[in-house]
Design an enzyme around this catalytic site. Structure first.
Site, PDB file in Angstrom:
ATOM      1  N   GLY A 217      -3.768  -6.829   3.959  1.00 34.47           N
ATOM      2  CA  GLY A 217      -4.270  -8.180   4.206  1.00 34.47           C
ATOM      3  C   GLY A 217      -5.700  -8.319   3.751  1.00 34.47           C
ATOM      4  O   GLY A 217      -6.209  -7.472   3.008  1.00 34.47           O
ATOM      5  N   ASN A 218      -6.346  -9.384   4.154  1.00 32.19           N
ATOM      6  CA  ASN A 218      -7.760  -9.579   3.834  1.00 32.19           C
ATOM      7  C   ASN A 218      -8.418 -10.375   4.961  1.00 32.19           C
ATOM      8  O   ASN A 218      -7.751 -10.828   5.885  1.00 32.19           O
ATOM      9  CB  ASN A 218      -7.919 -10.262   2.470  1.00 32.19           C
ATOM     10  CG  ASN A 218      -7.319 -11.655   2.454  1.00 32.19           C
ATOM     11  OD1 ASN A 218      -7.832 -12.560   3.096  1.00 32.19           O
ATOM     12  ND2 ASN A 218      -6.199 -11.817   1.754  1.00 32.19           N
ATOM     13  N   HIS A 219      -9.740 -10.554   4.866  1.00 29.21           N
ATOM     14  CA  HIS A 219     -10.511 -11.111   5.982  1.00 29.21           C
ATOM     15  C   HIS A 219     -10.627 -12.629   5.968  1.00 29.21           C
ATOM     16  O   HIS A 219     -11.439 -13.175   6.701  1.00 29.21           O
ATOM     17  CB  HIS A 219     -11.911 -10.500   5.996  1.00 29.21           C
ATOM     18  CG  HIS A 219     -11.924  -9.069   6.437  1.00 29.21           C
ATOM     19  ND1 HIS A 219     -11.521  -8.684   7.679  1.00 29.21           N
ATOM     20  CD2 HIS A 219     -12.264  -7.937   5.778  1.00 29.21           C
ATOM     21  CE1 HIS A 219     -11.626  -7.370   7.794  1.00 29.21           C
ATOM     22  NE2 HIS A 219     -12.071  -6.891   6.634  1.00 29.21           N
TER      23      HIS A 219
END
Ligand code: C5P
Length: 218
Positions: A29-31
């Site tokens: 995923g990512n932020h």
């Protein structure tokens, strides 16, 4: 124009990250917080548009008057966008994972034979798909986060992805998770520096700009 300049228009907005499963309990995923996309969905709804917000996994309340479709992966986001067409406006703000893994059916175990290999496959580019779609919305807007050569990279992205406008962000200035940002709006006419500003203000300014576009005001 009146208080509801986008009345009768349908806007499709993507927001947040995507999560690509590795096994039943882990993901890539990512932020991305989803804040900018949700603020844009809210601003378009406030301007009178019917808004379909396709949201990755985020912890944000659904803005008033917005139809929200929650998805997890890039492929689910793409399918939800496809199903939302036709639209007059598409604003693709999501930070879509570039790659997905082939998810293992059971939890991967530390069995002493070393880390599992992760073989990655490229995800579809949802913005490019919409930008080149047979039922392309009249106005397609993308985002670009860059760490250098902002205008050159974002202008190239505008053409490659078939977008009308790109909202370009220099992310070397620390905008992730922040309520503030600094964007340039890249159109066929070139870049416009919108200066340092709250994300909320970018959302309102972009919605106003979209309303003017449909109004025919330069
Ligand atoms: O190529 P890059 O990820 O920098 O492009 C960013 C823009 O493209 C954003 O508008 C983002 O929402 C969109 N995008 C997409 N699907 C992808 C990758 C990016 O819609 N797989």
């Amino acid at each position: 124009f009146g208080p509801k300049p986008l009345a009768g228009r349908h806007a499709l907005v993507t927001a947040g990250p995507t999560h690509e499963p590795i096994d039943p309990v882990r993901f890539i995923g990512n932020h991305s917080s989803g804040k900018q996309g949700f603020a844009i969905a809210a601003a378009l709804a406030a301007a009178g548009a019917r808004v379909t917000l396709v949201a990755g996994p985020v912890h944000l309340a659904t803005p008033a008057g917005v139809t929200r479709i929650d998805v997890m992966t890039a492929r689910q986001m793409q399918a939800a966008c496809e199903a939302a067409l036709p639209a007059d406006i598409a604003v693709m703000v999501a930070a879509v994972a570039d790659w997905r893994a082939e998810a293992a059916p059971a939890k991967l175990k530390k069995d002493g034979s070393g880390p599992p290999p992760l073989s990655l496959t490229e995800n579809p580019d949802i913005l490019a798909g919409i930008g080149h779609h047979a039922r392309r919305p009249a106005l397609v807007v993308g985002f670009a986060a860059e760490t250098g050569d902002l205008i050159a990279h974002a202008s190239a992205k505008r053409l490659k992805k078939g977008a009308d406008w790109i909202v370009a962000n220099d992310v070397s200035e620390g905008v992730f998770g922040s309520d503030h940002t600094h964007v340039q709006l890249i159109t066929a006419a070139g870049p416009e520096d919108w200066g340092p500003t709250p994300k909320q203000a970018v959302a309102e300014r972009l919605a106003g700009r979209i309303a003017r576009h449909f109004d025919g005001t330069p």
